[in-house]
Design a protein around this motif. Structure first.
Motif, PDB file in Angstrom:
ATOM      1  N   THR A   1      13.893  -8.054  -4.320  1.00 28.05           N
ATOM      2  CA  THR A   1      13.074  -8.370  -3.731  1.00 28.05           C
ATOM      3  C   THR A   1      12.375  -9.953  -4.456  1.00 28.05           C
ATOM      4  O   THR A   1      12.403  -9.823  -5.109  1.00 28.05           O
ATOM      5  CB  THR A   1      11.566  -7.993  -3.568  1.00 28.05           C
TER       6      THR A   1
ATOM      7  N   SER B   1       6.757  -8.007   2.876  1.00 27.97           N
ATOM      8  CA  SER B   1       7.461  -7.015   1.833  1.00 27.97           C
ATOM      9  C   SER B   1       8.800  -6.906   2.212  1.00 27.97           C
ATOM     10  O   SER B   1       8.553  -6.210   3.084  1.00 27.97           O
ATOM     11  CB  SER B   1       6.432  -6.244   0.900  1.00 27.97           C
TER      12      SER B   1
ATOM     13  N   GLN C   1      10.948   0.121  -0.118  1.00 28.54           N
ATOM     14  CA  GLN C   1      10.508  -0.454   1.743  1.00 28.54           C
ATOM     15  C   GLN C   1       8.986   0.391   2.258  1.00 28.54           C
ATOM     16  O   GLN C   1       8.832  -0.547   3.565  1.00 28.54           O
ATOM     17  CB  GLN C   1      12.051  -0.334   2.738  1.00 28.54           C
TER      18      GLN C   1
ATOM     19  N   GLU D   1       4.288  -0.519  -0.232  1.00 27.82           N
ATOM     20  CA  GLU D   1       3.802  -1.898   0.259  1.00 27.82           C
ATOM     21  C   GLU D   1       2.825  -2.473   0.034  1.00 27.82           C
ATOM     22  O   GLU D   1       1.645  -2.883  -1.066  1.00 27.82           O
ATOM     23  CB  GLU D   1       4.389  -2.470   1.478  1.00 27.82           C
TER      24      GLU D   1
ATOM     25  N   ALA E   1       1.884  -2.266  -3.965  1.00 26.17           N
ATOM     26  CA  ALA E   1       2.145  -3.356  -4.551  1.00 26.17           C
ATOM     27  C   ALA E   1       0.724  -4.753  -4.132  1.00 26.17           C
ATOM     28  O   ALA E   1       0.635  -5.743  -5.309  1.00 26.17           O
ATOM     29  CB  ALA E   1       3.960  -3.415  -4.209  1.00 26.17           C
ATOM     30  N   ARG E   2       0.392  -4.623  -2.872  1.00 26.16           N
ATOM     31  CA  ARG E   2      -0.010  -5.484  -2.368  1.00 26.16           C
ATOM     32  C   ARG E   2      -1.949  -5.508  -3.870  1.00 26.16           C
ATOM     33  O   ARG E   2      -2.756  -6.218  -3.526  1.00 26.16           O
ATOM     34  CB  ARG E   2      -0.791  -5.329  -0.946  1.00 26.16           C
TER      35      ARG E   2
ATOM     36  N   SER F   1      -0.544  -6.020  -7.810  1.00 29.89           N
ATOM     37  CA  SER F   1      -0.352  -7.582  -7.818  1.00 29.89           C
ATOM     38  C   SER F   1      -0.876  -8.894  -7.028  1.00 29.89           C
ATOM     39  O   SER F   1      -2.349  -8.863  -7.300  1.00 29.89           O
ATOM     40  CB  SER F   1       0.823  -7.884  -6.748  1.00 29.89           C
TER      41      SER F   1
ATOM     42  N   LEU G   1       1.943 -12.199  -1.521  1.00 27.54           N
ATOM     43  CA  LEU G   1       2.168 -11.453  -2.341  1.00 27.54           C
ATOM     44  C   LEU G   1       3.305 -12.089  -3.138  1.00 27.54           C
ATOM     45  O   LEU G   1       4.329 -12.269  -3.478  1.00 27.54           O
ATOM     46  CB  LEU G   1       3.094  -9.941  -1.612  1.00 27.54           C
TER      47      LEU G   1
ATOM     48  N   TYR H   1       5.021  -9.898  -6.811  1.00 24.42           N
ATOM     49  CA  TYR H   1       4.970  -9.190  -6.554  1.00 24.42           C
ATOM     50  C   TYR H   1       5.316  -8.854  -8.502  1.00 24.42           C
ATOM     51  O   TYR H   1       7.003 -10.302  -9.350  1.00 24.42           O
ATOM     52  CB  TYR H   1       7.193  -8.702  -6.802  1.00 24.42           C
TER      53      TYR H   1
ATOM     54  N   CYS I   1       3.554  -3.833  -9.430  1.00 21.80           N
ATOM     55  CA  CYS I   1       3.387  -3.205  -9.041  1.00 21.80           C
ATOM     56  C   CYS I   1       4.623  -1.679  -9.080  1.00 21.80           C
ATOM     57  O   CYS I   1       4.495  -0.997  -8.083  1.00 21.80           O
ATOM     58  CB  CYS I   1       4.239  -4.249  -8.150  1.00 21.80           C
TER      59      CYS I   1
END
Length: 431
Positions: free
Chosen positions: A200, A207, A237, A242, A245-246, A249, A256, A258, A263
């Motif tokens: 990624t 994302s 995914q 997500e 991670a958001r 992060s 974003l 990462y 994350c």
């Protein structure tokens, strides 16, 4: 807030998002705190709850998520080359052309041993087939004597990289001028048995994850995961990962950023996900459909997901992609045993845009819509993940698996600090 909650304070009323009543175009959280034991009811966004955590959730505790040993050695930042002179690139007149690269290989086939495809976040997100357009000379961790066994290539590096390296403040980079600025032997070792890896972009508004061949050099603008299964892609995914991670992060502009340490290393996967056939099947269908869609429309990941999150986009192809994404989320939630959570999405703004001033020219700027879960589902999933992270971390301690983890983390952080210093000076490609 964590300190307050752990030192005898109680959050008894909180409104997580409120538009500032003044002129400033900002959204704020309003929090009421009581020092001591609070006996009355607690309200979170107007709903009565038993607890309001430091994260402003109704569950999940106040602690930051712990790094999990189960996720160790599986995520990596790509190589920080530090010197475009290593590359062959027709789009950059200051470096060696790809035609010259082919000539060098024709003159001496041994040169091909140290020339690799080179790819970064921009190519991954913009190309429908994630096609690289650059190559790079990679001597790995060779000594200078070993590198000089490739005289054509060392000559290029000596001319185009060495002068700048000798001017570096970091002595080790000047001393090993023929190597990348940051070598990644752990990454190479981890992905060596794999035919493909999941990647990624480190910085992106959307994302998105995709598979790439493992026989290339990944730039520092990619995060690389040493896993090639569709089940792994399904979880990464999904909205479940997500939102994690958001939440944890940092950001870069509207995008974003990462960070694997925040994350991924802390993220609690569902049990037995590796052998879950449903995850494998639905993820394969999603991935193959998305790949065909991008080629058919000649659009990369960024353009495809911009359409995915556009409330005005009603094309059947995008509706099908949303449907497959919902099926993927359902499979991941079921793998956690969270069958009570809905996967229904709606179009919500990430933030409110400031109104255009009458004296300024109107700009056609798209609003930051995302097709995502409502806040109640978002918070419920995050609270459960936080709780699960604490349970997994405690289980690792009890089993003895977490022994020496702190020491390993300390050594890793030292390496990250040195990388971070270089990252701040590295340009971030627009994605």
């Amino acid at each position: 807030m964590r300190y307050i909650c752990e030192q005898g304070g109680t959050i008894y009323n909180a409104q997580k998002r409120m538009k500032w009543p003044g002129l400033a175009a900002v959204v704020v959280s309003v929090i009421h705190v009581f020092k001591g034991k609070y006996e009355n009811r607690k309200l979170l966004d107007g709903r009565e709850v038993n607890l309001i955590s430091a994260f402003l959730f109704h569950a999940g505790g106040n602690e930051n998520p712990k790094v999990l040993l189960a996720n160790a050695g599986k995520s990596f930042i790509g190589s920080y080359v530090l010197g475009m002179g290593f590359t062959f690139d027709d789009s950059n007149p200051d470096v060696t052309s790809i035609a010259e690269m082919h000539q060098l290989i024709e003159q001496n086939h041994k040169n091909a041993e140290r020339i690799f495809p080179y790819i970064g976040g921009e190519e991954v997100n913009s190309s429908p087939t994630h096609t690289h357009h650059r190559y790079v000379i990679n001597f790995g961790e060779m000594s200078e004597a070993e590198a000089r066994q490739y005289p054509d290539l060392i000559k290029i590096v000596e001319e185009k990289v060495k002068p700048a390296r000798l001017a570096q403040n970091r002595e080790i980079r000047a001393r090993y001028w023929w190597r990348f600025g940051e070598t990644t032997p752990a990454l190479g070792k981890a992905i060596a048995p794999l035919e493909r890896v999941l990647v990624t972009a480190r910085v992106s508004q959307r994302s998105s994850f995709t598979f790439l061949s493992g026989d290339m050099v990944f730039s520092e603008q990619l995060v690389v995961f040493a896993n090639e299964s569709y089940s792994f892609l399904c979880i990464m995914q999904s909205y479940i990962h997500e939102i994690w991670a958001r939440f944890f992060s940092s950001t870069f502009g509207d995008g974003l950023r990462y960070a694997p340490s925040d994350c991924f290393e802390t993220f609690p996967f569902p049990e037995h996900w590796e052998t879950n056939p449903i995850l494998e099947t639905i993820s394969k269908e999603y991935y193959e459909y998305r790949a065909a869609l991008m080629v058919r429309n000649n659009q990369g990941l960024t353009d495809t997901y911009n359409r995915f999150h556009d409330p005005d986009e009603r094309h059947p192809d995008i509706l099908q992609l949303r449907s497959l994404h919902a099926q993927m989320d359902r499979a991941v939630l079921d793998a956690y045993g969270w069958r009570d959570i809905s996967t229904d999405c709606t179009f919500l703004l990430d933030y409110e845009d400031e109104e255009d001033d009458e004296n300024t020219s109107k700009r056609q700027k798209k609003k930051p819509w995302r097709y995502r879960w409502p806040e109640e589902i978002h918070d419920e999933v995050l609270a459960r993940l936080l709780e699960l992270n604490q349970q997994r971390a405690e289980a690792e301690i009890l089993s003895g698996k977490a022994a020496n983890k702190s020491k390993r983390k300390e050594n890793t952080n030292k390496g990250r600090k040195s990388r971070r210093a270089t990252d701040e000076s590295a340009s971030i490609p627009g994605l």
